[in-house]
Design an enzyme around this catalytic site. Structure first.
Site, PDB file in Angstrom:
ATOM      1  N   GLU A  77       0.877  -1.309  -0.173  1.00  0.00           N
ATOM      2  CA  GLU A  77      -0.018   0.054   0.055  1.00  0.00           C
ATOM      3  C   GLU A  77       0.778   1.155   0.023  1.00  0.00           C
ATOM      4  O   GLU A  77       1.789   1.364   0.563  1.00  0.00           O
ATOM      5  CB  GLU A  77      -0.716   0.013   1.108  1.00  0.00           C
ATOM      6  CG  GLU A  77      -1.826  -1.064   1.403  1.00  0.00           C
ATOM      7  CD  GLU A  77      -2.788  -1.044   0.294  1.00  0.00           C
ATOM      8  OE1 GLU A  77      -3.134   0.068  -0.304  1.00  0.00           O
ATOM      9  OE2 GLU A  77      -3.822  -1.911   0.165  1.00  0.00           O
ATOM     10  N   ARG A  87     -17.322  -0.674   7.122  1.00  0.00           N
ATOM     11  CA  ARG A  87     -18.471  -1.282   6.167  1.00  0.00           C
ATOM     12  C   ARG A  87     -19.247  -2.114   6.845  1.00  0.00           C
ATOM     13  O   ARG A  87     -20.438  -2.532   6.938  1.00  0.00           O
ATOM     14  CB  ARG A  87     -17.810  -1.948   4.947  1.00  0.00           C
ATOM     15  CG  ARG A  87     -19.112  -2.479   3.889  1.00  0.00           C
ATOM     16  CD  ARG A  87     -18.489  -2.625   2.583  1.00  0.00           C
ATOM     17  NE  ARG A  87     -17.508  -4.127   2.809  1.00  0.00           N
ATOM     18  CZ  ARG A  87     -17.906  -5.351   3.189  1.00  0.00           C
ATOM     19  NH1 ARG A  87     -19.575  -5.484   3.191  1.00  0.00           N
ATOM     20  NH2 ARG A  87     -17.196  -6.433   3.432  1.00  0.00           N
ATOM     21  N   CYS A 140      -7.554  -2.128   8.512  1.00  0.00           N
ATOM     22  CA  CYS A 140      -6.201  -2.229   7.932  1.00  0.00           C
ATOM     23  C   CYS A 140      -5.586  -0.781   7.838  1.00  0.00           C
ATOM     24  O   CYS A 140      -4.600  -0.802   8.359  1.00  0.00           O
ATOM     25  CB  CYS A 140      -6.236  -3.032   6.905  1.00  0.00           C
ATOM     26  SG  CYS A 140      -6.324  -4.915   6.934  1.00  0.00           S
ATOM     27  N   HIS A 164      -1.396  -5.750   1.778  1.00  0.00           N
ATOM     28  CA  HIS A 164      -2.648  -6.487   1.690  1.00  0.00           C
ATOM     29  C   HIS A 164      -2.449  -7.747   0.837  1.00  0.00           C
ATOM     30  O   HIS A 164      -1.600  -7.913  -0.046  1.00  0.00           O
ATOM     31  CB  HIS A 164      -3.706  -5.727   0.972  1.00  0.00           C
ATOM     32  CG  HIS A 164      -4.563  -4.870   2.050  1.00  0.00           C
ATOM     33  ND1 HIS A 164      -4.855  -3.542   2.131  1.00  0.00           N
ATOM     34  CD2 HIS A 164      -5.408  -5.646   3.026  1.00  0.00           C
ATOM     35  CE1 HIS A 164      -5.677  -3.505   3.198  1.00  0.00           C
ATOM     36  NE2 HIS A 164      -6.080  -4.116   3.537  1.00  0.00           N
TER      37      HIS A 164
HETATM   38  N1  PCA Z   1      -8.356  -6.831   6.784  1.00  0.00           N
HETATM   39  C1  PCA Z   1      -9.015  -6.009   7.164  1.00  0.00           C
HETATM   40  C2  PCA Z   1      -9.088  -5.819   8.411  1.00  0.00           C
HETATM   41  C3  PCA Z   1      -8.321  -6.979   8.999  1.00  0.00           C
HETATM   42  C4  PCA Z   1      -7.910  -7.639   7.604  1.00  0.00           C
HETATM   43  O1  PCA Z   1      -7.022  -8.685   7.676  1.00  0.00           O
HETATM   44  C5  PCA Z   1      -8.881  -4.760   6.170  1.00  0.00           C
HETATM   45  O2  PCA Z   1      -8.362  -4.633   5.195  1.00  0.00           O
HETATM   46  O3  PCA Z   1      -9.216  -3.730   6.849  1.00  0.00           O
END
Ligand code: PCA
Length: 213
Positions: A77, A87, A140, A164
């Site tokens: 990111e 959400r 996240c 991610h």
């Molecule tokens: N993904 C979520 C929160 C925890 C995770 O593993 C996110 O992308 O916000």
């Protein structure tokens, strides 16, 4: 003391596992210089847990990770925003809307990881990857923003960012939904490439990794 702190998240949204934590713990078992910490998927508890981990491990590099179901690639990111707009409720039942991560904090922080070099290294390891320009507005992004704020204000010189990762094949098989996936060992390979690249590269590659939308 480990040099690299990596975090993954607890399962959320009805999933039995979270591949971010599975991959981070797998990598920490492979590498002495990587410490793994699982963060709760809870707005109130995630940043206190991250702060504790930073104080305990005193890393020179921090890579937080999370599951991005539906993405087909491992995605470092680029930017964290000072906004929470959940959400779905978190694991404690909280669903904050339109709240800042840090009241009066800057609107955004850029990662201090060389994301383009990381993407190149992940691809060279044979794993699909691209730079992402939004970490969303859920836990996240909160952790990513909170990490960058902590590093900027309390841990000078420590570099950090967020990656991610897709669903694992086991999750997709269990759900029966036709979604992209990547195996946990391959996600761990990608995170290892990120750790090694971010440790050795301070100036990012001047290559295109932008997006039109
Ligand atoms: N993904 C979520 C929160 C925890 C995770 O593993 C996110 O992308 O916000």
């Amino acid at each position: 003391m480990a040099r690299v702190l990596m975090t993954g998240f607890a399962p959320f949204g009805g999933e039995p596992v979270n591949p971010s934590w599975q991959a981070v713990s797998l990598l920490a078992a492979r590498r002495d210089d990587v410490a793994a910490v699982e963060l709760p998927c809870e707005f109130a508890a995630s940043l206190p847990a991250l702060r504790r981990a930073l104080g305990e491990h005193r890393p020179s590099l921090v890579v937080c990770t999370g599951q991005a179901g539906g993405r087909a690639e491992v995605t470092p990111e680029r930017v964290a925003i000072n906004l929470i707009d959940a959400r779905i409720p978190d694991n404690a039942g909280a669903q904050p809307l339109d709240a800042p991560v840090v009241p009066d904090g800057p609107a955004a922080y850029f990662t201090t990881l060389p994301v383009k070099a990381c993407v190149a290294a992940i691809r060279a390891a044979g794993v699909p990857a691209s730079v992402s320009h939004t970490a969303g507005t859920y836990v996240c992004n909160q952790v990513f923003y909170g990490l960058m704020h902590l590093l900027a204000t309390e841990f000078p010189g420590v570099r950090g960012g967020f990656v991610h990762v897709p669903f694992s094949p086991e999750q997709v098989a269990a759900s029966g939904k036709p979604e992209p996936s990547l195996s946990v060992p391959r996600i761990a390979d990608a995170l290892e490439a990120v750790a090694d690249t971010a440790s050795s590269v301070t100036k990012d590659l001047p290559i295109s990794a932008g997006a039109e939308h």
